[in-house]
Write a protein that holds these residues in place. Structure first.
Motif, short mmCIF file in Angstrom:
data_model
loop_
_atom_site.label_atom_id
_atom_site.label_comp_id
_atom_site.label_asym_id
_atom_site.label_seq_id
_atom_site.Cartn_x
_atom_site.Cartn_y
_atom_site.Cartn_z
N ARG A 101 0.84 -1.32 -0.03
CA ARG A 101 0.04 0.05 -0.06
C ARG A 101 0.95 1.16 0.04
N SER A 102 1.94 1.17 0.48
CA SER A 102 2.71 2.47 0.88
C SER A 102 3.71 2.54 -0.40
N VAL A 103 4.13 1.52 -1.26
CA VAL A 103 4.98 1.71 -2.30
C VAL A 103 4.23 1.31 -3.58
N PRO A 104 3.90 2.29 -4.11
CA PRO A 104 2.98 2.19 -5.37
C PRO A 104 4.03 1.96 -6.42
N MET A 105 4.16 0.96 -7.16
CA MET A 105 4.99 0.57 -8.12
C MET A 105 4.46 0.06 -9.41
N LEU A 106 3.34 0.01 -9.23
CA LEU A 106 2.32 -0.64 -10.51
C LEU A 106 2.32 0.31 -11.50
N GLN A 107 2.14 -0.31 -12.63
CA GLN A 107 2.26 0.31 -14.00
C GLN A 107 0.82 1.06 -14.10
N THR A 108 1.15 2.33 -14.70
CA THR A 108 0.02 3.13 -15.01
C THR A 108 0.14 3.57 -16.43
N HIS A 109 -1.03 3.53 -17.10
CA HIS A 109 -0.79 4.12 -18.46
C HIS A 109 -1.54 5.41 -18.63
N GLU A 110 -1.55 5.95 -19.62
CA GLU A 110 -2.11 7.22 -19.83
C GLU A 110 -3.57 6.95 -19.96
N GLY A 111 -4.49 7.77 -19.16
CA GLY A 111 -5.94 7.52 -19.21
C GLY A 111 -6.36 6.81 -18.24
N LEU A 112 -5.39 5.71 -17.81
CA LEU A 112 -6.11 4.94 -16.64
C LEU A 112 -5.83 5.40 -15.00
N GLU A 113 -6.76 5.84 -14.57
CA GLU A 113 -6.91 6.67 -13.23
C GLU A 113 -6.26 5.65 -12.03
N ARG A 114 -5.17 6.07 -11.47
CA ARG A 114 -4.99 5.04 -10.30
C ARG A 114 -4.90 6.10 -9.00
N GLY A 125 5.45 4.52 7.16
CA GLY A 125 5.44 4.43 8.41
C GLY A 125 5.18 2.94 9.09
N ALA A 126 4.45 2.19 8.27
CA ALA A 126 3.81 1.09 8.80
C ALA A 126 5.02 0.17 9.47
N SER A 127 6.00 -0.16 8.74
CA SER A 127 7.06 -1.25 9.42
C SER A 127 8.21 -0.64 8.88
N PRO A 128 9.38 -0.95 9.71
CA PRO A 128 10.78 -0.56 9.19
C PRO A 128 11.05 -1.15 8.06
N PHE A 129 10.65 -2.45 7.90
CA PHE A 129 11.01 -3.30 6.85
C PHE A 129 12.48 -3.83 6.69
N GLY A 168 12.55 10.13 -3.49
CA GLY A 168 12.85 8.79 -2.40
C GLY A 168 12.02 8.83 -1.42
N GLN A 169 12.21 7.54 -0.99
CA GLN A 169 11.33 7.40 0.52
C GLN A 169 12.14 6.85 1.49
N VAL A 170 11.43 6.96 2.57
CA VAL A 170 11.88 6.41 3.92
C VAL A 170 11.04 5.67 4.58
N TRP A 171 11.29 4.38 5.18
CA TRP A 171 10.52 3.56 6.18
C TRP A 171 10.97 3.85 7.28
N SER A 172 10.13 3.61 8.36
CA SER A 172 10.15 3.97 9.65
C SER A 172 11.45 3.45 10.31
N LYS A 173 12.04 4.14 11.31
CA LYS A 173 13.37 3.70 11.95
C LYS A 173 13.18 2.52 12.84
N MET A 174 14.28 1.65 12.81
CA MET A 174 14.47 0.75 13.78
C MET A 174 15.95 0.88 14.67
N ASN A 175 16.07 0.02 15.49
CA ASN A 175 17.37 0.36 16.24
C ASN A 175 18.02 -1.09 16.20
#
Ligand SMILES: *[C@@H]1O[C@H](CO)[C@@H](O)[C@H](O)[C@H]1NC(C)=O
Ligand SMILES: *[C@@H]1O[C@H](CO)[C@@H](O)[C@H](O)[C@H]1NC(C)=O
Ligand SMILES: *[C@@H]1O[C@H](CO)[C@@H](O)[C@H](O)[C@H]1NC(C)=O
Ligand SMILES: *[C@@H]1O[C@H](CO)[C@@H](O)[C@H](O)[C@H]1NC(C)=O
Ligand SMILES: *[C@@H]1O[C@H](CO)[C@@H](O)[C@H](O)[C@H]1NC(C)=O
Ligand SMILES: *[C@@H]1O[C@H](CO)[C@@H](O)[C@H](O)[C@H]1NC(C)=O
Ligand SMILES: *[C@@H]1O[C@H](CO)[C@@H](O)[C@H](O)[C@H]1NC(C)=O
Ligand SMILES: *[C@@H]1O[C@H](CO)[C@@H](O)[C@H](O)[C@H]1NC(C)=O
Ligand SMILES: *[C@@H]1O[C@H](CO)[C@@H](O)[C@H](O)[C@H]1NC(C)=O
Ligand SMILES: *[C@@H]1O[C@H](CO)[C@@H](O)[C@H](O)[C@H]1NC(C)=O
Ligand SMILES: *[C@@H]1O[C@H](CO)[C@@H](O)[C@H](O)[C@H]1NC(C)=O
Length: 568
Positions: free
Chosen positions: A153-166, A287-291, A420-427
């Motif tokens: 959900r937080s990493v939208p990487m899916l293909q989008t074509h002209e005219g197709l709303e996402r 923010g959901a998980s540090p991944f 760029g994107q940042v995931w939540s921090k871990m330690n």
């Protein structure tokens, strides 16, 4: 024409007067007296286009200066009034009050193109995302990563074509329906902001908190072009240097970025990156998980891995594509004691531009060295990216951030998600006693990735330690593999020893057990975790300041109280 002789002050006065009169004539000769600054209010240090605020009158002294400002009719800019005033030194000073605050709202350079400015405490910058850009062509996105991440959900990487709303933000079917239906009247717009620099601590003693955050206001009302206390679509204070906002817009979008007053213990200003897009957020914080998971550490290094990047089978194309990527992610690490990054922890550009950040990738030698690579080690043997950080301080806690530079393959203006994107921090925490060394990357015991007992005098290099343990285990395995060859486990099902398991299962299970017992896992000797047991201590630890008592050193083994009988 005979010119009378004038003193310098008089000639200046005359020039100013002429200019003022011309201005007044122009003002009244236009039926619709709206004026604009067409002049570039270029900044002293490049980016800044701020030249005052509400009560700041711009002084135009002398005719030459007046010529620098072309007055133009333009909808966006209102020249509230022009006033003549006699200054203290008998100079005529033309004072031009600019619309409400600074000059025109600055237009964002385009779709997915950030505007970057410095801002000082108490100031406000005004921005506009133009209707033409809002209704411009959507970006055709590339193939993206081999598969969407688990945290999809937080990493939208899916293909989008002209005219197709996402709607990449929420992705719910209802919203997509809505998008399709309403695209005729309005369009989804994604606004995001990253603080890149923030005021630095100048107080006495150690820094305890972060400087205050900027605020982003958004408005669509033409009469509220400088979104302020009046009607706003949204007012979002940044959190750790990041804010985002998405909504359906029909026309020009007006934004303001305001800087709060600065507490006395901080100096300097902020620098930020503001972007709007019709394709998806330019800057992201997940923010959901540090991944990102810590694997183990020793006194100078730590090993971390990402979560499973895919659940595909090893023969699949998706799996192979992941494994051929060189380094889809980056990571940043920060000593938890260091507060200078506080306030920027959700901002890629904020973290990246900090001096106190350990970074993988290009700028990897700032504080510590980070090696990265794709691996399949671990439960499930699925693709992961590994980060091996060296030159850390012992006995220290670090915050780790998984990040992505741009969209992983490209970054910067024009790229969807280019900020760029940042995931939540871990330690993770480094060890302190010096009796352990982090070991991984073995060729035989390939699943080993943890700290093992070590003496740095005998094994000065990672390779020599790895070779010693690995060849020891491999030698012990040799006789087992001879034995396995005597067992009918790799044959037709009618003559097979077991139908449940075959030779490979057996060989794997033995190897796993052998590596686990031949290469013991190691913790700080001083650790008092209940499941730890001192084992075969032959000498004092190198690097441990407190020598061990002979009663422990001379003990060949420690009885294990819970072990099966006769285990001594
Ligand atoms: C914004 O652009 C769209 C498409 O070009 C146009 O239909 C609409 O009238 C414009 N709106 C304004 C307020 O100019
Ligand atoms: C990054 O953006 C470029 C240009 O839009 C695109 O070709 C590429 O596939 C994207 N990469 C990823 C990993 O999304
Ligand atoms: C932003 O909006 C809030 C709430 O409407 C308002 O209190 C604040 O003054 C606005 N900020 C600026 C800089 O106008
Ligand atoms: C992987 O292969 C196994 C059988 O070999 C199959 O049961 C499983 O569904 C496959 N998993 C995926 C994600 O394709
Ligand atoms: C990765 O996937 C495997 C199954 O394929 C699972 O056992 C393991 O727990 C997963 N790892 C994480 C960190 O979720
Ligand atoms: C290690 O500690 C020293 C002194 O406190 C500090 O200057 C240095 O930046 C630290 N290095 C790392 C990688 O944390
Ligand atoms: C490290 O993370 C754990 C949870 O994963 C948390 O309980 C702990 O407080 C964190 N330590 C620091 C120093 O932030
Ligand atoms: C792991 O081993 C491979 C070759 O076997 C080597 O190229 C790579 O640099 C090693 N990685 C580390 C972190 O030592
Ligand atoms: C392997 O077996 C042979 C023959 O029994 C024995 O001499 C040798 O010591 C064994 N090797 C190991 C490493 O145990
Ligand atoms: C099982 O038999 C096949 C073919 O006879 C052989 O290629 C394979 O290496 C054998 N596996 C083991 C574990 O002995
Ligand atoms: C351990 O250190 C102590 C004090 O330095 C020393 O007396 C003792 O002999 C050492 N023991 C071994 C086994 O090296």
């Amino acid at each position: 024409m005979v010119c009378p002789k004038l003193t310098p002050l008089q000639s200046r006065f005359a020039a100013s007067l002429v200019a003022s009169i011309i201005l007044v004539i122009i003002y009244f000769s236009l039926s619709n007296p709206r004026f604009a600054y067409a002049a570039e209010l270029s900044a002293p240090n490049g980016g800044r286009i701020r030249d005052g605020e509400d009560h700041n009158w711009h002084r135009l002294e002398g005719a030459d200066d007046v010529e620098g400002y072309a007055l133009e009719e333009e909808e966006d800019l209102l020249l509230d009034r022009i006033e003549e005033e006699r200054g203290e030194e008998q100079e005529v000073v033309v004072r031009v009050k600019r619309a409400t605050a600074s000059a025109a709202p600055i237009a964002l350079p385009g779709n997915n193109a950030p505007g970057n400015l410095n801002i000082d405490a108490g100031k406000i910058d005004y921005w506009v995302f133009r209707n033409a850009t809002l209704w411009g062509r959507k970006t055709i996105m590339g193939e993206g990563l081999p598969s969407a991440l688990k945290d999809e959900r937080s990493v939208p990487m899916l293909q989008t074509h002209e005219g197709l709303e996402r709607d990449v933000d929420d992705g719910s079917p209802e919203l997509e329906q809505l998008n399709k239906r309403q695209d005729s009247g309005s369009r989804m717009v994604y606004i995001s902001i990253n603080t890149c620099l923030q005021p630095s601590y100048s107080g006495t003693g150690t820094q305890s908190g972060a400087p205050p955050q900027l605020t982003l206001n958004v408005s669509t009302t033409p009469s509220n072009k400088r979104p302020g206390p009046e009607a706003n679509v949204a007012s979002i204070p940044l959190e750790q240097g990041f804010a985002k906002f998405s909504f359906r817009a029909q026309s020009d979008i007006y934004m303001s970025v305001s800087a709060p007053p600065l507490p006395p213990s901080f100096t300097g200003g902020w620098n930020y990156d503001l972007a709007a897009s019709i394709d998806g957020y330019y800057h992201k914080h997940n923010g959901a998980s540090p991944f990102l998971f810590p694997v183990d550490s020793d006194t100078t290094s730590a090993l971390l891995v990402t979560d499973n990047l895919s659940q595909a089978n090893s023969s699949s194309e998706e799996f192979q594509k992941w494994m051929t990527l060189s380094s889809p992610f980056m990571m940043f690490a920060q000593n938890a004691e260091d507060k200078s990054v506080d306030g920027l922890q959700h901002s890629f550009c904020g973290l990246q531009s900090s001096n106190n950040i350990i970074a993988s990738g290009d700028a990897s030698t700032r504080l510590a060295k980070v090696q990265t690579g794709m691996i399949t080690r671990g439960l499930g043997n699925k693709p992961k990216e590994q980060f091996y950080i060296q030159q850390l301080n012992g006995s220290s806690t670090y915050y780790g951030y998984l990040v992505m530079d741009g969209n992983s393959t490209l970054k910067g203006a024009g790229i969807v998600g280019g900020g760029g994107q940042v995931w939540s921090k871990m330690n993770f925490t480094t060890k302190k006693d010096g009796n352990c060394a982090l070991l991984f990357n073995l060729s035989f015991c390939s699943e080993v990735a943890y700290a093992v007992p070590s003496n740095p005098n005998n094994f000065p290099s990672f390779e020599s330690l790895a070779a010693t343990y690995d060849s020891y285990a491999a030698a012990l395995y040799q006789n087992f593999s001879y034995s396995l060859q005597q067992i009918a486990c790799n044959t037709t099902s009618t003559s097979q020893y077991s139908l449940a398991k075959n030779c490979d299962d057996c060989a794997d299970a033995y190897k796993q057990w052998l590596c686990a017992v031949a290469i013991p896992r190691c913790e700080d000797y001083s650790s008092n975790l209940p499941w730890l047991l001192p084992r075969n201590l032959g000498s004092n630890f190198t690097g441990n300041n407190t020598p061990l008592p002979d009663s422990i050193l001379q003990q060949p083994f420690n009885p294990m109280s819970g072990a099966p009988t006769d285990s001594n």
